[in-house]
Each structure stands twice: as structure tokens, then as C-alpha cells.
Design a protein around this motif. Structure first.
Motif, short mmCIF file in Angstrom:
data_model
loop_
_atom_site.label_atom_id
_atom_site.label_comp_id
_atom_site.label_asym_id
_atom_site.label_seq_id
_atom_site.Cartn_x
_atom_site.Cartn_y
_atom_site.Cartn_z
N GLU A 1 -0.61 -8.10 6.33
CA GLU A 1 -0.03 -6.75 6.16
C GLU A 1 0.47 -6.78 4.75
O GLU A 1 0.67 -5.55 4.27
CB GLU A 1 1.20 -6.60 6.87
N ALA A 2 0.20 -7.81 3.97
CA ALA A 2 0.71 -7.93 2.45
C ALA A 2 -0.19 -7.38 1.56
O ALA A 2 -1.47 -7.32 2.11
CB ALA A 2 1.18 -9.27 2.10
N LYS A 3 0.04 -6.98 0.49
CA LYS A 3 -0.89 -6.64 -0.55
C LYS A 3 -1.21 -7.62 -1.49
O LYS A 3 -0.22 -8.07 -2.19
CB LYS A 3 -0.37 -5.06 -1.14
N GLY A 4 -2.22 -7.82 -1.95
CA GLY A 4 -2.53 -8.52 -3.00
C GLY A 4 -2.75 -10.01 -2.47
O GLY A 4 -2.56 -10.20 -1.26
N ASP A 5 -3.17 -11.19 -3.32
CA ASP A 5 -3.32 -12.52 -2.94
C ASP A 5 -2.07 -13.20 -2.99
O ASP A 5 -2.32 -14.39 -2.67
CB ASP A 5 -4.43 -12.92 -3.80
N HIS B 1 -8.80 -3.48 7.13
CA HIS B 1 -9.29 -4.62 6.25
C HIS B 1 -8.97 -5.90 6.84
O HIS B 1 -9.06 -7.10 6.31
CB HIS B 1 -9.28 -4.57 4.95
N SER C 1 -0.87 -14.52 0.54
CA SER C 1 -1.74 -15.59 1.12
C SER C 1 -1.59 -16.90 0.53
O SER C 1 -1.60 -18.02 1.39
CB SER C 1 -3.14 -15.06 1.06
N ILE D 1 -9.66 -9.91 5.38
CA ILE D 1 -8.46 -10.77 4.98
C ILE D 1 -8.38 -12.04 5.84
O ILE D 1 -7.99 -13.06 5.29
CB ILE D 1 -7.35 -9.83 4.96
N VAL E 1 -4.09 -2.25 10.14
CA VAL E 1 -4.82 -2.88 8.65
C VAL E 1 -6.30 -2.86 8.96
O VAL E 1 -6.88 -3.70 9.59
CB VAL E 1 -4.37 -4.31 8.57
#
Length: 455
Positions: free
Chosen positions: A362-366, A410, A369, A414, A408
Motif C-alpha cells: 500500500e506504500a508509495k515508492g521503494d 499493481h 519495501s 510489487i 492496489v
């Protein structure tokens, strides 16, 4: 006379291989000298004597031969004297010398003096003996059986109480503790239990408060509890060396004991203006503040919190979500590890893995992760999260991935990227990586195109 003996007169010749002693030879010579002067009656009497003597010698020699044969067949007799000549046995031995016995005890082991009867024998109730020195006339023959528990010695009190309290922290059953016979040192048990819980977890302190509540009125009185806490207040300078927060914790123990009616309500009033130790004053002030709060009885029931698996599942999930969000802000792995250990739910760590992976999706960006990968890697290396809990957490995400992809779009791509990253850093196994679900590209086809794929 050692060689073969020749016949003289009417003397009968024995076996040529026999060797005779000197006395035997002398008897024969005397007989030969007087034989010519004997009357027929004296000669017949003398021959009868010789026959009787020969029979006695034959019996004696036959018994010796049979004994030596039995020894040679069965080996040395257990009862034989090792210092005695060969062929002789110990006369005090009760075993059969002829080897005819069966080796069984007499009467089947029953009926002897000072022994029980035969196996299966049922004894009837016996009347009490008046001549018995323990006979009690007031009892009138009634026998009362009671369980007697020996009193614990003061020198061995600490050695026995410590393992019992540590075992109680594992099972939480107060019945086993109530079976102790503490004698005059009852209050020592309370102080030792509280001291051990100060060095343990919050769940141990909660169990100790419950133990004091269960023992109150049964094994320990309010006076015993008062002596125990008074001793603890005097020992605070030594307890602070191992537990710096001992004064605050002891104050919470006192407040909880008063709320549970283990200590009298006037316990704090006895110390007003009489305390010289600063640490004891801090503990008493802490107890007074907790008792002066509104609805103190309800609040003090949860003064130590609910430890381990006794917490509701929703509460645990909320705590783990808060733990992960604080980690994403601060990036402190050690603080996140400490918070996870304080929850005391190793069987529920798969929920943390599940929540961490969902946050990555659910987060945006790397950034999220990589941070979650480092957190899981740290938990994996320290052994805080086992392989079973790790696999179970990822498998739950695999199963719910179609539903997550609704929010989500994608999520599959991801997930594949995060799984490959975790596998490269040795967080998950190759088998877990291979079962990660993947979704192929969709073919967008219009209704009037006849099945032609759009470029």
C-alpha cells in the motif's frame, strides 16, 4: 604298610589298590598274634566287630565321594567357607547340600517372623491393642488419616521458594503453591515472590499480584502481607541495584494489594511522617497517587496490563500496526524489536509479517519495501520470528492477493519485486519465493474487433 598287604590267618584281604594307615596295619598285626589263642566265640565276636567297623568306614567314604561329586558338577557352593579344606561345607548354610532343593523360599515367602503374608492375602481390620504405647482411649479405636506436610526450614526457604515461584510463572496455578507449609516464615514467601517478579516481565508481576490475592486469607493474613511489604520497603536500596524502577513497581504492588483487600486500607497511614528513605517515600507516593485516582478499583485491576496471549486479537493487531508505523518514521530496529518482545506473543508473530507486507503493497515508492526488508531480516537473524511464522505471514498475503489487488492494482508486480528482494537478502526460502502468485498481462479486446488484440 603303604604297599599291598598280604593276608594273615583269617583276616580278609582288601582291594589291592587300597592304601592303609599305620593304625590299620597295627590292628591287623595284633589280631594275627592273638588269633591262635582265641576261642571260637571270641573269634566270631571279633569278626562281627570288624564287619561293623568296615560298614562305618564304607558309609563315611561314600558320603565324602557324593559330596565331592556334587561340588564338581555344580561348582563351588555359595555357602562354603573359602578357608575350609576342600570337600567341606559351611554347617551354618541353610541351602540343600545334596542339590535337590528348588531354590524357593520357605512357605512361598509367607508366614515367617516379621514378614508380610503371601501375595494376594487380604487382611482384616484389627482392633487397637491396649498395650500399644500409642493407644489413645479418647479416640475409641477411630483412626484418622491426615496429610502431613513438613515445615520448611528457614535456611532452606529461599532454595525451595525460588524454583516454585519460577515454575508458577510458567503454569500460573496457585493450587500447587498453597500446598506449602511455610510455618512461621509465611511473610518471607511474599517478599521473595515480589522480588523475583521485579526482575521479570509485566506478566510475571500480574501473576504475582494474583498469587498474593489467592493466598490472602488462606495461607497468609493481612499482618503477614504487611510484614512482607514493610521488609520490601527497607530492602529498596538493594533492589534498585538490579531493578532501577523498583520503587515505582513496589508502589504499584502496594496499590494493587490494597485494591484486592490483601493489605488494609490504613497501610499507607502508618508511614506518614515516619519514612526516612527516599526510595521508600517514592514507592508510597506512587501507591497513594494510584489509589486517589477515580475509579481506582477498575484501573488497578489492569495496573500491570494483560500479558501474552490473554490480550484480545484486535488489541494485538492494533499494537503491531502502531509498532510498524513508528518504525517507518524512526527507523529504529532495536526499539521495534523491544516492543515486539514486550507483547509476549511468539505464536502471533505471523501477524506482524502479514501487516508489514501489506504496508509495502500500500506504500508509495521503494523506501517502505527496503525498510521492511531490513526489519524482517533483523527479526529473522535474531530468531525473534521463526521460519514457520515467516512462511505463514507471506502465505496469508498470497491467499489474499486477489482481494488486495482491487484496492492496489499493481499489487502483483510489487509483491514479486518485494519477494525477490527478501530472497536475495536471505529473509525467505526459495520454496516460498517460487509459490508467489503472478498474474499475466490482460488482452484488451473490443466487442467489434473480432478478437483482435489491441496494440
Amino acid at each position: 604298610c603303604k604297599g599291598p598287604f598280604l593276608p594273615l590267618g583269617n583276616v580278609k584281604q582288601t582291594s589291592p589298590e587300597a592304601n592303609r594307615s599305620y593304625s590299620d596295619c597295627e590292628d591287623v598285626l595284633n589280631e594275627a598274634e592273638v588269633n591262635s589263642n582265641w576261642t571260637p566265640q571270641e573269634k566270631a565276636l571279633h569278626e562281627a566287630r570288624l564287619k561293623a567297623k568296615a560298614k562305618r568306614r564304607l558309609r563315611k567314604s561314600s558320603s565324602r565321594n557324593s559330596t565331592s561329586e556334587s561340588f564338581s558338577e555344580s561348582g563351588d557352593l555359595a555357602g562354603a567357607d573359602p578357608n575350609s579344606p576342600k570337600g567341606k561345607v559351611n554347617t551354618n548354610d541353610r541351602k540343600s547340600r545334596t542339590g535337590k532343593g528348588r531354590g524357593l523360599p520357605k512357605k512361598g515367602g509367607a508366614g515367617g517372623k516379621g514378614v508380610w503374608g503371601a501375595a494376594g492375602m487380604v487382611y482384616e481390620d484389627e482392633e487397637p491393642d491396649v498395650r500399644d504405647p500409642n493407644y489413645d482411649e479418647s479416640a475409641q479405636g477411630d483412626t484418622v488419616y491426615a496429610k502431613v506436610v513438613p515445615e520448611i526450614d528457614e535456611r532452606e526457604l529461599e532454595k525451595m521458594v525460588n524454583p516454585i515461584v519460577q515454575e508458577y510463572f510458567e503454569h500460573g496455578d496457585t493450587k500447587e503453591v498453597q500446598e506449602l507449609n511455610l510455618g512461621h516464615n509465611k511473610y518471607e514467601f511474599s517478599s521473595m515472590a515480589v522480588s523475583l517478579s521485579l526482575e521479570g516481565k509485566a506478566s510475571h508481576r500480574e501473576l504475582t499480584s494474583r498469587l498474593l490475592s489467592d493466598l490472602s486469607g488462606k495461607l497468609l493474613s493481612q499482618n503477614d502481607m504487611g510484614r512482607a511489604f514493610d521488609k520490601m520497603l527497607k530492602e529498596l536500596p538493594d533492589l534498585i541495584l538490579d531493578t532501577p524502577e523498583a520503587p515505582q513497581m513496589l508502589g504499584q504492588f502496594i496499590a494493587r494489594a490494597i485494591a484486592d483487600h490483601v493489605l488494609p486500607m490504613s497501610f499507607l497511614d502508618c508511614y506518614k511522617g515516619k519514612v526516612d528513605c527516599d526510595h521508600a517515600r517514592v514507592a508510597l507516593d506512587r501507591a497513594a497517587v494510584l489509589l486517589s485516582m477515580k475509579r481506582e478499583m477498575v484501573r488497578l485491576d489492569n495496573v500491570w496490563g494483560v500479558g501474552g496471549g490473554l490480550r484480545p486479537v484486535k488489541h494485538l493487531i492494533k499494537e503491531m500496526n502502531l509498532l510498524l508505523k513508528e518504525y517507518l518514521i524512526s527507523g529504529d530496529v532495536s526499539e521495534a524489536e523491544r516492543c515486539l518482545r514486550d507483547l509476549e506473543v511468539p505464536h502471533f508473530h505471523h501477524e506482524l509479517v502479514y501487516e508489514a507486507v501489506v504496508m509495502v503493497l500500500e506504500a508509495k515508492g521503494d523506501k517502505a519495501s527496503h525498510m521492511m526488508m531490513k526489519l524482517l531480516q533483523s527479526f529473522w537473524k535474531t530468531g525473534l520470528i521463526t521460519v514457520d511464522q515467516m512462511n505463514r505471514g507471506f502465505q496469508r498475503v498470497y491467499d489474499e492477493l486477489p482481494e488486495i489487488s482491487l484496492d492496489v492494482p499493481h499489487a502483483h508486480s510489487i509483491m514479486e519485486t518485494f519477494v525477490d528482494l527478501c530472497y536475495q537478502e536471505s529473509v525467505i526460502t526459495k520454496q516460498l519465493r517460487d509459490v508467489c502468485p503472478s498474474r499475466g498481462r490482460k488482452r484488451f479486446v473490443s466487442e467489434g474487433d473480432g478478437g483482435v488484440i489491441k496494440s
